[in-house]
Design an enzyme around this catalytic site. Structure first.
Site, PDB file in Angstrom:
ATOM      1  N   GLY A 491      77.019  66.056  27.416  1.00  0.00           N
ATOM      2  CA  GLY A 491      76.615  66.556  28.721  1.00  0.00           C
ATOM      3  C   GLY A 491      75.330  65.926  29.217  1.00  0.00           C
ATOM      4  O   GLY A 491      74.983  66.043  30.381  1.00  0.00           O
ATOM      5  N   GLY A 493      74.720  62.854  29.548  1.00  0.00           N
ATOM      6  CA  GLY A 493      74.959  61.674  30.369  1.00  0.00           C
ATOM      7  C   GLY A 493      74.714  60.369  29.652  1.00  0.00           C
ATOM      8  O   GLY A 493      74.433  59.346  30.286  1.00  0.00           O
ATOM      9  N   SER A 532      66.282  63.888  21.386  1.00  0.00           N
ATOM     10  CA  SER A 532      65.977  62.991  22.506  1.00  0.00           C
ATOM     11  C   SER A 532      65.788  61.543  22.030  1.00  0.00           C
ATOM     12  O   SER A 532      65.050  60.776  22.627  1.00  0.00           O
ATOM     13  CB  SER A 532      64.709  63.447  23.253  1.00  0.00           C
ATOM     14  OG  SER A 532      64.836  64.779  23.674  1.00  0.00           O
ATOM     15  N   ARG A 533      66.481  61.181  20.935  1.00  0.00           N
ATOM     16  CA  ARG A 533      66.283  59.856  20.373  1.00  0.00           C
ATOM     17  C   ARG A 533      67.227  58.805  20.942  1.00  0.00           C
ATOM     18  O   ARG A 533      66.971  57.616  20.852  1.00  0.00           O
ATOM     19  CB  ARG A 533      66.433  59.882  18.838  1.00  0.00           C
ATOM     20  CG  ARG A 533      67.839  60.211  18.350  1.00  0.00           C
ATOM     21  CD  ARG A 533      67.993  60.057  16.838  1.00  0.00           C
ATOM     22  NE  ARG A 533      67.941  58.676  16.406  1.00  0.00           N
ATOM     23  CZ  ARG A 533      68.958  57.815  16.513  1.00  0.00           C
ATOM     24  NH1 ARG A 533      70.109  58.184  17.031  1.00  0.00           N
ATOM     25  NH2 ARG A 533      68.832  56.567  16.105  1.00  0.00           N
ATOM     26  N   ALA A 712      62.194  53.233  29.424  1.00  0.00           N
ATOM     27  CA  ALA A 712      62.666  54.617  29.358  1.00  0.00           C
ATOM     28  C   ALA A 712      62.432  55.235  27.987  1.00  0.00           C
ATOM     29  O   ALA A 712      62.249  54.539  26.984  1.00  0.00           O
ATOM     30  CB  ALA A 712      64.159  54.675  29.687  1.00  0.00           C
ATOM     31  N   LYS A 713      62.452  56.576  27.972  1.00  0.00           N
ATOM     32  CA  LYS A 713      62.518  57.312  26.711  1.00  0.00           C
ATOM     33  C   LYS A 713      63.265  58.619  26.945  1.00  0.00           C
ATOM     34  O   LYS A 713      63.665  58.917  28.067  1.00  0.00           O
ATOM     35  CB  LYS A 713      61.122  57.546  26.149  1.00  0.00           C
ATOM     36  CG  LYS A 713      60.189  58.358  27.015  1.00  0.00           C
ATOM     37  CD  LYS A 713      58.812  58.462  26.327  1.00  0.00           C
ATOM     38  CE  LYS A 713      57.712  58.847  27.281  1.00  0.00           C
ATOM     39  NZ  LYS A 713      56.380  58.628  26.708  1.00  0.00           N
ATOM     40  N   GLY A 714      63.407  59.403  25.892  1.00  0.00           N
ATOM     41  CA  GLY A 714      64.281  60.575  25.932  1.00  0.00           C
ATOM     42  C   GLY A 714      63.755  61.689  26.811  1.00  0.00           C
ATOM     43  O   GLY A 714      62.558  61.797  27.062  1.00  0.00           O
ATOM     44  N   VAL A 715      64.689  62.548  27.253  1.00  0.00           N
ATOM     45  CA  VAL A 715      64.319  63.603  28.201  1.00  0.00           C
ATOM     46  C   VAL A 715      64.988  64.942  27.891  1.00  0.00           C
ATOM     47  O   VAL A 715      64.668  65.949  28.489  1.00  0.00           O
ATOM     48  CB  VAL A 715      64.665  63.149  29.642  1.00  0.00           C
ATOM     49  CG1 VAL A 715      66.148  62.829  29.777  1.00  0.00           C
ATOM     50  CG2 VAL A 715      64.289  64.182  30.680  1.00  0.00           C
ATOM     51  N   GLU A 717      64.783  67.328  25.807  1.00  0.00           N
ATOM     52  CA  GLU A 717      64.079  68.514  25.323  1.00  0.00           C
ATOM     53  C   GLU A 717      62.810  68.831  26.114  1.00  0.00           C
ATOM     54  O   GLU A 717      62.324  69.964  26.067  1.00  0.00           O
ATOM     55  CB  GLU A 717      63.676  68.302  23.857  1.00  0.00           C
ATOM     56  CG  GLU A 717      64.845  68.025  22.952  1.00  0.00           C
ATOM     57  CD  GLU A 717      64.419  67.360  21.656  1.00  0.00           C
ATOM     58  OE1 GLU A 717      64.728  67.889  20.588  1.00  0.00           O
ATOM     59  OE2 GLU A 717      63.762  66.307  21.718  1.00  0.00           O
TER      60      GLU A 717
END
Lengths: 764, 157
Positions: A491, A493, A532-533, A712-715, A717
């Site tokens: 979910g 994306g 978020s890895r 970019a990096k994770g989002v 959490e």
């Protein structure tokens, strides 16, 4: 939907491409394991423990076995004919596939009934009788430190982690892991500080509640097994099953379609070992689909207790901090020991503090197991340190934003571990919160029985390390492209983001790229979709793979004497004389990492990237009922440079609303015997549309993660971090009472109001 | 005691042999391969199992299949079986009104019923009408946007 196939010059990164699978999802045709039915398939129904801690004297399955249509009833005795040591787990090999000798929490799987008709299996499961010798049980994480009730006789660390080795064979303890960090001399600094503040905060046990409950299917083949499973970690499932069975990895194939939500629940192995052994015992495909109720007994979020003590100068500079955190891991360690350490080291918060001590403990108790839940322990920590921060600012009569501004970690400064902060826009997140809340403007505090308040909180997280992602990118002879990766789209994306990254490199529209879902016979290794890895690790791997494919295409063009910009199809045709061939690139990504020193917890390189999230809240408290109504929820995060701005905004928003549930309503209620009293959505209330704040703002600050794919990096959490303390801080702002335990439901608020009036309500 | 029931499913006359305890979702999945209505909470509280029976949204996981005898049943799969997607489905895509997608069919069907009854709903109406559908990914703000978008499209015809 139309799928353009012509190369385009439009940049792919930074576009709000609708999710690639959108049409499948709105038409009800998206593939979930839930949908899978195989010829000859048996359905398994689990019989679960009814006591929190007990030795199994006898299991009587005769009545269940006698029910017409029952194929077989299986207990651990049957499993041990296949596997002498049927224990699994990512950090400890402590969890039996079915209970052996004793049960350690209510709801633990004890036996399984198999039948072609799931209703028959369910009916028969009710007829199983187990006789227990009840044992003393422990439920509280702090009591577990010294309790005489011991959950596991002997600790069994998995052996793959060097920092767990010292625990091997340890007996007579419920401490699954103790993590300690010492930087400077916190004890001495606290003793000489101008002001010392000490508070204790608690969080409650809650559950992920994915709307698609756990489901796994095992399909036995001639000399192999195929597992279809709603899992966030297909590569781990394969490796763990291979270890359990003593097979090479290539005899186990793990396939994962879409997930109906995961949030950290569907990690490592859950039902997979059970369906695997059932399929091997029966030589039939076996499916187990849990009910919503059963999810509550499978994996939860750690309850916790956090005692935090800070030394602060007269002018509001935090100079020392001692953090003691106790994590209630429940009966099986799952990934709890990693939460204890990998999140534990951020317990002092995003502040520049010279003298720091951290003691973080993973405890076994007789509750359902706890693991990772959207934040990997961070929301529990931020709850405590940001409530504490607010209390200090109030006591010193400092503005909460100004107090934080004075103390936050800035890039280049060492975090508690000693690792210098890099690309962590803590300052920007704080300042944008102030702007979006219009902090300097006078605030309407309400009147009469409805009082208004506002609060903020900021938190940060280190991405877990070291972990590996591998990707393959295949460009076919017509120029179309397929990405193979084991990242699971639950979910968030990820399919769309990976297509955008590959498309950016190969100059193709994201919509034209196909993503092959996790299939361990086809897609390469990935540690897991967690923490978020994926965008960072798999995004980098996909970028590298696409760059390699692009290099091969260019070399192919040069080889046949065509210009580099020649359409791909033409290059292949010239090289192979027809539409034939592929250009395949692979990419492997593992960031640098230095493990912390065992004695001090210090390391120069704790993490590949930092996530930063902050929340601001404006709310109303009804002083006659204790009801809290959030009027405005502002979420700000450093996500680097968004690959897909719309999806980033929905991730921030979704995470914050989920955390709103953990803050205001959700709580697993256990009685004194460890029985869960509210294992259903009727009594365990997750947020619905009527719980939505009146207004929400979600913002990614302008930032770049220089080591991430296209910045970019994770989002996934970050939106959770600040919600709970921001609300508690706003409640105190509104009505002058401080709550230190979650959830902040109407009863808790009303009790605090009455206590503050010197007229406390009697305990229920 | 299985019995044969006949009903209209997505416009076609069908029949199925059903056990007395079978619910509508099980029959749709096992007999007709329709998986858009799915059981989640098992108590009629989440809306994931929504199907239309004689034009009304029901919780398929609580609806005895035998009750569908002689009825007209419509599932989410039917909405897009003609030309293109339903305007509600299009609006859900444009507004990014889902993440994992598990609850989406239920929301789409309830939104259609909402718009049939309230062609121009205000936000309060939307929140109340859809409050029986849960989305754990919490795409709620986007769902509200999608409903408004679909309403505007439907009013324009």
């Amino acid at each position: 939907m139309k799928r353009p196939t012509q190369p385009t010059e439009t940049p792919q990164v930074g576009r709000s491409v609708p999710r690639l699978e959108s049409q499948q999802k709105v038409t009800g045709r998206a593939e979930y394991v839930h949908n899978l039915r195989l010829p000859g398939m048996l359905y398994g129904k689990i019989f679960r423990a009814s006591v929190a801690h007990g030795r199994i004297r006898r299991i009587d399955v005769s009545a269940a076995q006698a029910v017409g249509g029952v194929y077989r009833v299986v207990t651990s005795d049957d499993i041990r004919t296949l596997l002498p040591e049927p224990y699994y787990g990512p950090a400890f090999h402590d969890q039996p596939i079915l209970a052996i000798d004793k049960v350690r929490h209510v709801g633990e799987p004890v036996a399984v009934v198999l039948a072609s008709d799931p209703h028959v299996a369910e009916e028969a499961a009710h007829l199983i009788v187990v006789d227990y010798e009840e044992l003393p049980a422990v439920f509280d994480e702090v009591e577990a430190m010294t309790s005489k009730a011991i959950v596991h006789e002997t600790l069994k660390p998995a052996g793959t982690f060097p920092d767990l080795k010292h625990l091997k064979g340890r007996t007579n303890t419920n401490v699954a892991l103790d993590f300690h960090l010492r930087r400077g001399d916190a004890e001495r600094a606290l003793a000489t500080a101008d002001h010392v503040f000490e508070h204790t905060f608690r969080t409650q046990q809650v559950m992920h509640t994915p709307l698609e409950p756990f489901v796994s299917v095992a399909e036995p083949r001639e000399s192999s097994l195929t597992i279809h499973t709603a899992s966030q970690s297909p590569s781990f499932v394969r490796i763990e099953l291979a270890r359990l069975l003593g097979w090479p990895e290539n005899r186990i194939r793990v396939k994962v379609p879409f997930l109906g939500g995961g949030f950290g629940a569907k990690l490592y192995v859950k039902l997979e070992p059970l369906v695997a052994v059932l399929a091997l015992l029966t030589r039939r495909p076996v499916k187990i689909s849990l009910t919503m109720e059963e999810q509550f007994f499978t994996l939860t979020k750690h309850a916790s207790t956090f005692r935090i003590k800070s030394g602060v100068t007269k002018d509001g500079r935090i100079t020392s901090r001692h953090c003691e955190v106790w994590w209630n891991g429940g009966a099986y360690a799952d990934i709890g020991p990693r939460v204890t350490q990998k999140s534990g080291f951020t317990a002092p918060g995003p502040y520049d503090i010279e003298h720091v001590a951290i003691d973080s403990y993973a405890l076994y108790t007789n509750l359902p197991p706890a693991g990772a839940l959207r934040g990997f322990g961070i929301p529990q920590l931020v709850w405590a340190y940001e409530s504490h921060t607010d209390l200090i600012a109030r006591a010193l009569e400092l503005d909460p934003i100004a107090f934080r501004r004075k103390n936050i970690l800035r890039d280049g400064r060492p975090q508690a571990t000693g690792t210098p902060m890099q690309d962590a826009a803590i300052d920007k997140v704080l300042e944008r919160l102030g702007v979006l809340l219009d902090w300097e403007r006078p605030f309407d505090r309400g009147s009469g029985t409805v009082r208004r308040g506002r609060g903020i909180a900021i938190g940060f997280k280190a991405c877990i390390s070291p972990t590996t992602s591998v990707a393959m990118v295949n460009v076919s002879a017509d120029g179309s492209c397929i990405v193979y990766c084991s990242t699971v789209d639950m979910g968030q994306g990820s399919d769309t983001a990976m297509a955008q990254i590959a498309g950016e490199v190969l100059n193709l529209p994201a919509e034209a790229i196909s993503i092959v879902h996790s299939d361990t016979d086809v897609t390469p290794y990935d540690m897991a979709t967690l923490g978020s890895r994926s965008l960072f690790h798999m995004g980098n791997a996909v970028r590298l793979a696409a760059e390699e494919a692009r290099g091969k295409l260019r070399a192919l063009a040069a080889e046949v004497g065509l210009a580099a910009e020649t359409p791909i199809a033409e290059v292949f045709r010239k090289r192979y004389g027809m539409q034939a061939g592929n250009a395949i690139g692979t990419g492997t990504f593992i960031p640098g990492y230095t493990p912390p020193d065992y004695a001090t917890g210090l390391t120069p390189n704790a993490t590949p990237f930092w996530m930063v999230g902050g929340t601001g809240v404006e709310l109303e408290v009804d002083t006659e009922t204790g009801h809290v109504r959030v009027a405005r929820l502002v979420n700000v995060a450093d996500v680097g440079t968004p690959i897909n701005p719309k999806i980033v905004a929905t991730q921030l928003s979704g995470a914050a609303i989920m955390q709103l549930g953990f803050t205001l309503s959700e709580r697993m209620r256990f009685d004194a015997a460890g029985q869960l009293r509210n294992a259903s959505l009727a009594e365990y209330k997750i947020p619905g549309l009527l719980d939505l704040p009146r207004e929400m703002v979600n913002e990614a600050v302008v930032a770049a993660q220089r080591t991430g794919p296209f910045g970019a990096k994770g989002v996934g959490e970050s939106g959770t971090f600040g919600v709970s303390p921001a609300i508690a801080n706003a409640i105190e702002d509104a009505v002058g009472v401080r709550l230190t335990s979650l959830p902040l439901d109407a009863e808790a608020v009303y009790r605090a109001l009455r206590a503050a009036q010197g007229d406390p309500l009697p305990e229920a | 005691m299985r019995r044969t029931i006949g009903f209209k499913l997505n416009g076609e006359a069908v029949s199925a042999e059903v056990a007395p305890h079978a619910n509508l979702v099980e029959v749709l999945q096992d007999e007709f391969g329709l998986y858009g209505a799915r059981e989640s909470c098992g108590q009629g509280l989440c809306g994931c199992c929504t199907v239309l029976v004689d034009g009304r949204a029901v919780s398929g996981c609580l609806y005895p299949a035998a009750f569908a005898d002689g009825a007209e049943v419509v599932t989410v799969e039917h909405l897009a079986s003609g030309e293109g997607l339903d305007p509600v489905q299009e609006a859900f895509i444009e507004a990014s009104a889902f993440q994992c997608g598990f609850c989406t069919p239920g929301f789409v069907l309830m939104t259609r019923q909402l718009l049939d009854e309230h062609p121009d709903p205000d936000e309060e109406t939307i929140r109340h009408y859809l409050s029986g559908n849960l989305c754990r990914c919490a795409a709620y703000p986007e769902i509200i946007d999608a409903v408004k978008l679909a309403a505007a499209r439907r009013r324009r015809g």
